[in-house]
Scaffold this active site. Structure first.
Site, mmCIF file in Angstrom:
data_model
loop_
_atom_site.group_PDB
_atom_site.id
_atom_site.type_symbol
_atom_site.label_atom_id
_atom_site.label_comp_id
_atom_site.label_asym_id
_atom_site.label_seq_id
_atom_site.Cartn_x
_atom_site.Cartn_y
_atom_site.Cartn_z
ATOM 1 N N LEU A 157 0.843 -1.192 0.000
ATOM 2 C CA LEU A 157 0.000 0.000 0.000
ATOM 3 C C LEU A 157 0.883 1.249 0.000
ATOM 4 O O LEU A 157 0.952 1.977 0.994
ATOM 5 C CB LEU A 157 -0.916 0.023 1.236
ATOM 6 C CG LEU A 157 -1.877 -1.140 1.415
ATOM 7 C CD1 LEU A 157 -2.660 -0.988 2.715
ATOM 8 C CD2 LEU A 157 -2.810 -1.265 0.227
ATOM 9 N N PRO A 158 1.569 1.517 -1.109
ATOM 10 C CA PRO A 158 2.390 2.727 -1.159
ATOM 11 C C PRO A 158 1.509 3.965 -1.055
ATOM 12 O O PRO A 158 0.433 4.011 -1.647
ATOM 13 C CB PRO A 158 3.094 2.628 -2.513
ATOM 14 C CG PRO A 158 2.265 1.707 -3.324
ATOM 15 C CD PRO A 158 1.585 0.772 -2.368
ATOM 16 N N HIS A 159 1.961 4.941 -0.266
ATOM 17 C CA HIS A 159 1.132 6.119 -0.048
ATOM 18 C C HIS A 159 1.985 7.351 0.210
ATOM 19 O O HIS A 159 3.145 7.256 0.606
ATOM 20 C CB HIS A 159 0.156 5.895 1.108
ATOM 21 C CG HIS A 159 0.810 5.437 2.373
ATOM 22 N ND1 HIS A 159 1.149 4.117 2.600
ATOM 23 C CD2 HIS A 159 1.210 6.113 3.470
ATOM 24 C CE1 HIS A 159 1.709 4.012 3.784
ATOM 25 N NE2 HIS A 159 1.764 5.212 4.337
ATOM 26 N N THR A 160 1.363 8.489 -0.038
ATOM 27 C CA THR A 160 2.029 9.767 0.173
ATOM 28 C C THR A 160 0.981 10.824 0.504
ATOM 29 O O THR A 160 -0.197 10.660 0.187
ATOM 30 C CB THR A 160 2.857 10.184 -1.060
ATOM 31 O OG1 THR A 160 3.614 11.351 -0.759
ATOM 32 C CG2 THR A 160 1.984 10.446 -2.277
ATOM 33 N N HIS A 195 -6.267 9.685 6.244
ATOM 34 C CA HIS A 195 -5.186 8.867 5.684
ATOM 35 C C HIS A 195 -5.087 7.543 6.439
ATOM 36 O O HIS A 195 -5.061 6.464 5.841
ATOM 37 C CB HIS A 195 -3.888 9.672 5.771
ATOM 38 C CG HIS A 195 -2.719 9.040 5.123
ATOM 39 N ND1 HIS A 195 -1.464 9.588 5.206
ATOM 40 C CD2 HIS A 195 -2.553 7.921 4.386
ATOM 41 C CE1 HIS A 195 -0.597 8.843 4.550
ATOM 42 N NE2 HIS A 195 -1.246 7.822 4.052
#
Length: 149
Positions: free
Chosen positions: A65-68, A113
């Site tokens: 789950l790549p996130h920014t 988030h």
């Protein structure tokens, strides 16, 4: 959080050939950047890379789950990518990753988030769902699978 609130068919890619975690993250950034946003893909990729340097976003069982977070978007945006072959992602179970759900959220949306990430982790904990995603080559079908989870 409902998946359909953050993901659309045009940000779903099935069976993309990638050779590394870096390329998987770049492709995820391109998908996120294709949303109605003024954030260029390279800036999104920089954010994803920065987050990965803090620790892998690999969950295990072939999922990441790549996130920014960025101040340049007004709402959460998601992208789904199934890669082939699976790539090393430094996941806690040491299994390579083939299912990625990328997430970009507004800088100030810390609670949202975390809630979205928790919901996605719950969704991807279902082995049957992961298997259906791995078998599907149709973005509309993938969206349906994720939305009914």
């Amino acid at each position: 959080m409902n998946v359909e609130d953050i993901l659309t068919v045009d940000r779903i890619v099935c069976g993309r050939e990638v050779t590394s975690k870096k390329k998987a993250l770049e492709t995820t950034a391109e998908l996120l950047g294709s949303a109605e946003t003024t954030v260029p893909a390279h800036a999104i990729a920089d954010g994803l890379f920065a987050r990965e340097r803090l620790g892998s976003t690999g969950l295990g069982d072939g999922v990441a789950l790549p996130h920014t977070r960025t101040s340049d978007v007004a709402r959460a945006t998601g992208a789904f990518l199934r890669v082939h072959p699976p790539v090393d992602f430094d996941a806690p179970d040491d299994k390579p990753v083939d299912l990625l759900f990328g997430l970009m959220v507004p800088e100030e949306s810390t609670d949202e988030h975390l809630q979205i990430l928790a919901r996605l982790a719950e969704i991807f904990s279902d082995a049957g769902l992961r298997n259906r995603l791995r078998k599907s080559g149709d973005p509309a079908e993938v969206l349906g699978i994720l939305c009914t989870a």
